[in-house]
Design a protein around this motif. Structure first.
Motif: not given
Length: 75
Positions: A29-31, A46-47, A68-72
């Motif tokens: 999940t995330g932006e 995917s970014g 999982l916590l890495a931002p795109l």
């Protein structure tokens, strides 16, 4: 699941390459992550950042959480 496991699952009809990753990994999940597809992730489009820092002796759960916590990255 890496590319070899993904290919086998796709052949067996258990993996939809056009489906969002969240179908198989709800914690992703995330932006913008809701729009990332299996195909994009497997093609490195995917970014997701290339240089996620993972400690040398990290356990599997630590690695999972870092990913999982890495931002795109957005262009």
């Amino acid at each position: 699941m890496g590319a070899p496991g993904g290919g086998s699952s796709w052949d067996e009809g258990r993996l939809d390459l056009d489906a969002p990753i969240q179908r198989y990994l709800p914690e992703f999940t995330g932006e913008g992550k809701d729009r990332v597809t299996v195909s994009q992730l497997l093609a490195h489009r995917s970014g997701m950042p290339a240089g996620i820092v993972i400690p040398r002796h990290a356990d599997a759960e630590t690695v999972r959480q870092r990913i999982l916590l890495a931002p795109l990255r957005t262009p």
